[in-house]
Motif scaffolding. Sequence first.
Motif, PDB file in Angstrom:
ATOM      1  N   ASP A   1      -5.519  -6.002  -0.804  1.00 55.83           N
ATOM      2  CA  ASP A   1      -6.501  -6.780  -0.275  1.00 55.83           C
ATOM      3  C   ASP A   1      -6.163  -8.182  -0.312  1.00 55.83           C
ATOM      4  O   ASP A   1      -6.810  -9.293   0.750  1.00 55.83           O
ATOM      5  CB  ASP A   1      -7.963  -6.477  -0.341  1.00 55.83           C
ATOM      6  CG  ASP A   1      -7.396  -4.474   0.629  1.00 55.83           C
ATOM      7  OD1 ASP A   1      -6.790  -3.982   1.457  1.00 55.83           O
ATOM      8  OD2 ASP A   1      -8.517  -3.974  -0.222  1.00 55.83           O
ATOM      9  N   VAL A   2      -6.699  -8.788  -1.636  1.00 60.33           N
ATOM     10  CA  VAL A   2      -6.292 -10.342  -2.023  1.00 60.33           C
ATOM     11  C   VAL A   2      -5.625 -10.645  -1.832  1.00 60.33           C
ATOM     12  O   VAL A   2      -5.716 -11.731  -1.192  1.00 60.33           O
ATOM     13  CB  VAL A   2      -7.052 -10.224  -3.585  1.00 60.33           C
ATOM     14  CG1 VAL A   2      -6.664 -11.486  -3.888  1.00 60.33           C
ATOM     15  CG2 VAL A   2      -8.527  -9.576  -4.161  1.00 60.33           C
ATOM     16  N   VAL A   3      -3.780  -9.633  -2.571  1.00 59.59           N
ATOM     17  CA  VAL A   3      -3.012 -10.710  -1.828  1.00 59.59           C
ATOM     18  C   VAL A   3      -2.534 -10.619   0.116  1.00 59.59           C
ATOM     19  O   VAL A   3      -2.473 -12.336   0.360  1.00 59.59           O
ATOM     20  CB  VAL A   3      -1.655  -9.821  -2.481  1.00 59.59           C
ATOM     21  CG1 VAL A   3      -0.536 -10.284  -1.784  1.00 59.59           C
ATOM     22  CG2 VAL A   3      -1.672  -9.325  -3.960  1.00 59.59           C
TER      23      VAL A   3
ATOM     24  N   MET B   1      -5.039  -1.896  -7.886  1.00 54.07           N
ATOM     25  CA  MET B   1      -4.082  -2.248  -6.626  1.00 54.07           C
ATOM     26  C   MET B   1      -4.301  -1.915  -6.080  1.00 54.07           C
ATOM     27  O   MET B   1      -4.505  -2.900  -5.182  1.00 54.07           O
ATOM     28  CB  MET B   1      -2.998  -1.332  -6.971  1.00 54.07           C
ATOM     29  CG  MET B   1      -2.019  -1.388  -8.443  1.00 54.07           C
ATOM     30  SD  MET B   1      -0.706  -0.044  -8.861  1.00 54.07           S
ATOM     31  CE  MET B   1       0.382  -1.258  -7.140  1.00 54.07           C
ATOM     32  N   GLN B   2      -5.313  -1.215  -4.691  1.00 56.72           N
ATOM     33  CA  GLN B   2      -5.710  -1.148  -3.787  1.00 56.72           C
ATOM     34  C   GLN B   2      -6.347  -2.821  -3.108  1.00 56.72           C
ATOM     35  O   GLN B   2      -5.905  -3.329  -2.373  1.00 56.72           O
ATOM     36  CB  GLN B   2      -6.791  -0.583  -2.939  1.00 56.72           C
ATOM     37  CG  GLN B   2      -7.037  -0.658  -1.624  1.00 56.72           C
ATOM     38  CD  GLN B   2      -5.545  -0.459  -0.656  1.00 56.72           C
ATOM     39  OE1 GLN B   2      -4.173   0.633  -0.861  1.00 56.72           O
ATOM     40  NE2 GLN B   2      -5.429  -1.037   0.139  1.00 56.72           N
TER      41      GLN B   2
ATOM     42  N   ALA C   1       0.601  -1.296   0.197  1.00 55.91           N
ATOM     43  CA  ALA C   1      -0.011   0.582  -0.222  1.00 55.91           C
ATOM     44  C   ALA C   1       1.228   0.855  -0.303  1.00 55.91           C
ATOM     45  O   ALA C   1       0.659   2.155  -0.591  1.00 55.91           O
ATOM     46  CB  ALA C   1      -0.776  -0.203   0.875  1.00 55.91           C
ATOM     47  N   VAL C   2       1.708   1.283   0.589  1.00 60.09           N
ATOM     48  CA  VAL C   2       2.824   2.273   0.761  1.00 60.09           C
ATOM     49  C   VAL C   2       3.335   3.020  -0.820  1.00 60.09           C
ATOM     50  O   VAL C   2       3.584   3.912  -1.065  1.00 60.09           O
ATOM     51  CB  VAL C   2       4.037   2.190   2.175  1.00 60.09           C
ATOM     52  CG1 VAL C   2       5.214   3.119   1.814  1.00 60.09           C
ATOM     53  CG2 VAL C   2       3.386   2.797   3.213  1.00 60.09           C
ATOM     54  N   ILE C   3       3.816   1.570  -1.013  1.00 62.09           N
ATOM     55  CA  ILE C   3       4.585   2.001  -2.606  1.00 62.09           C
ATOM     56  C   ILE C   3       4.050   2.666  -3.168  1.00 62.09           C
ATOM     57  O   ILE C   3       3.806   2.516  -3.800  1.00 62.09           O
ATOM     58  CB  ILE C   3       5.044   0.498  -3.293  1.00 62.09           C
ATOM     59  CG1 ILE C   3       5.982  -0.127  -2.216  1.00 62.09           C
ATOM     60  CG2 ILE C   3       5.620   0.322  -4.573  1.00 62.09           C
ATOM     61  CD1 ILE C   3       6.602  -1.512  -2.277  1.00 62.09           C
ATOM     62  N   SER C   4       2.110   1.156  -3.674  1.00 64.73           N
ATOM     63  CA  SER C   4       1.056   1.884  -4.415  1.00 64.73           C
ATOM     64  C   SER C   4       0.855   3.394  -4.152  1.00 64.73           C
ATOM     65  O   SER C   4       0.670   4.641  -5.153  1.00 64.73           O
ATOM     66  CB  SER C   4      -0.099   1.233  -4.409  1.00 64.73           C
ATOM     67  OG  SER C   4      -0.677   1.654  -3.551  1.00 64.73           O
TER      68      SER C   4
ATOM     69  N   ALA D   1      -4.834   7.175 -11.096  1.00 61.88           N
ATOM     70  CA  ALA D   1      -6.058   7.032 -10.083  1.00 61.88           C
ATOM     71  C   ALA D   1      -6.716   5.675 -10.406  1.00 61.88           C
ATOM     72  O   ALA D   1      -6.759   5.043  -9.395  1.00 61.88           O
ATOM     73  CB  ALA D   1      -6.674   8.964 -10.291  1.00 61.88           C
ATOM     74  N   VAL D   2      -6.889   5.474 -11.937  1.00 61.70           N
ATOM     75  CA  VAL D   2      -8.430   3.979 -11.487  1.00 61.70           C
ATOM     76  C   VAL D   2      -7.317   3.087 -10.901  1.00 61.70           C
ATOM     77  O   VAL D   2      -7.487   1.977 -10.925  1.00 61.70           O
ATOM     78  CB  VAL D   2      -8.755   4.120 -12.894  1.00 61.70           C
ATOM     79  CG1 VAL D   2      -9.547   3.209 -13.012  1.00 61.70           C
ATOM     80  CG2 VAL D   2      -9.673   6.044 -13.059  1.00 61.70           C
ATOM     81  N   PHE D   3      -5.773   2.669 -12.205  1.00 63.85           N
ATOM     82  CA  PHE D   3      -5.283   1.905 -11.704  1.00 63.85           C
ATOM     83  C   PHE D   3      -4.478   2.027 -10.381  1.00 63.85           C
ATOM     84  O   PHE D   3      -4.640   0.501  -9.940  1.00 63.85           O
ATOM     85  CB  PHE D   3      -3.807   1.807 -12.418  1.00 63.85           C
ATOM     86  CG  PHE D   3      -3.278   0.811 -11.971  1.00 63.85           C
ATOM     87  CD1 PHE D   3      -3.392  -0.688 -13.208  1.00 63.85           C
ATOM     88  CD2 PHE D   3      -2.399   0.789 -12.101  1.00 63.85           C
ATOM     89  CE1 PHE D   3      -2.789  -2.228 -12.971  1.00 63.85           C
ATOM     90  CE2 PHE D   3      -1.067  -0.363 -12.346  1.00 63.85           C
ATOM     91  CZ  PHE D   3      -1.649  -1.586 -12.518  1.00 63.85           C
ATOM     92  N   GLY D   4      -4.691   2.556  -9.315  1.00 63.70           N
ATOM     93  CA  GLY D   4      -4.188   2.967  -8.195  1.00 63.70           C
ATOM     94  C   GLY D   4      -4.936   2.246  -7.329  1.00 63.70           C
ATOM     95  O   GLY D   4      -4.789   1.455  -6.317  1.00 63.70           O
TER      96      GLY D   4
END
Length: 412
Positions: free
Chosen positions: A396-398, A391-392, A371-374, A385-388
């Motif tokens: 969560d899934v990971v 990624m969030q 989350a910090v890296i993203s 922003a949409v891709f971010g």
Amino acid sequence: VVKSQDVLEQLSCVSDVFFDKTGTLTVKQPQVVRVDLANHKYDADSADSVNQENSELQNRILMFAGVLETYSQHILAGGIAKAGADLWQNTHPSAVPQLPSVREYPVISGVKETAGQGICASVDGVNVRVGRKSYVLNAPAVNPEDESQATEDKDKRANVENIENAEDVKNVENISKIESNFEELSADEMATYVSFDGKLVGRIVLKDVPRENAKSTIQKLKGLGVCSISMLTGDGLQAAQTIAKSVGIERVKANLLPQDKLDCIKQHYSGYKREEDCGRFESFGIFSRFMHKKKDKRVTMMVGDGVNDAPVLAAANIGVALTDGTDTAASECAQVVIMNNNIYAVANAVSVAKHTKRVMIQAVMLGIGLAVISMFAAAFGLIPAVFGAMMQEMIDVVSILWALTALKGKRA
């Protein structure tokens, strides 16, 4: 069965483990090996009639003690009850061969058990006591039901108490004399004493053997980082040390009553609690105090079985009841209940708790790191922003998938 989430977290931090001996580190039912008669020396040249009389008395002791021990919750009671029942069936065959259970049984009344001492009752009109030497000798030569008819007169009661004190002194002297008439027990033997109408008639000798996986359990606990492992038992020191040495335990406290075991747990807990408090005042700053507290925090675990261990299980940070589903008192007081009567499950529980906590921390740190890296990537415009946002959700899934890997350690 772990009763709460907090207990699972505490299991991962166990530092001190206390084991009961009989029925926990050893097999559930010690075996009866012989019956010794009081004030009797065996002589191979004795007359046949005397030997026959002694044999009948030995059988009577075992049968009366066995039928009385069926009412007891003590761990030694099972072995004596089984030996007494087998002997009774052999000596009192059924009058109806088609119905083997139809046979003559003794009449029992006034059963009373004193935890950690013994059990008494009237068996076929005989006041029978089974238990410790001091307990069986401190018996009136009357039916237990008549104890309630004692005088209430205060002046007479004072005289009675003085007489009882004098009798207690005599009992102590008698115990040492009686003990010298018995053969010395070997290190792996234990004895319970029997009296008829206040007179010591003999002792029942049992042999205790450790469980097959007790030693591997202790070794695994040490490998998991447990600081100290101790044995608390009401048996003699020599017998306790023999079992402790065979399973790999160095700290032994023997000749303990249930209350003494409770005091050992409380003293151990208060000892490191004082050390923790002293260290906390020596540290300065919120962070240093927090780290020092975590470092000094110790978690005690008591492993036992049976009704006598219930108070000790409740006093420890974690109480583990080793049961086959019949010891309800111990199961109610314990935070962890092992239902299959397998002592190796104690080490498994600690291993699973440590593995679960380790995976949990890894999953949290992995999620935070990604989350910090993203966040930095989105802040500097490296990703839209949409891709971010997508990624969030992926992070969560990971994290959840990584946390689910803890299931692999459920049979560690």
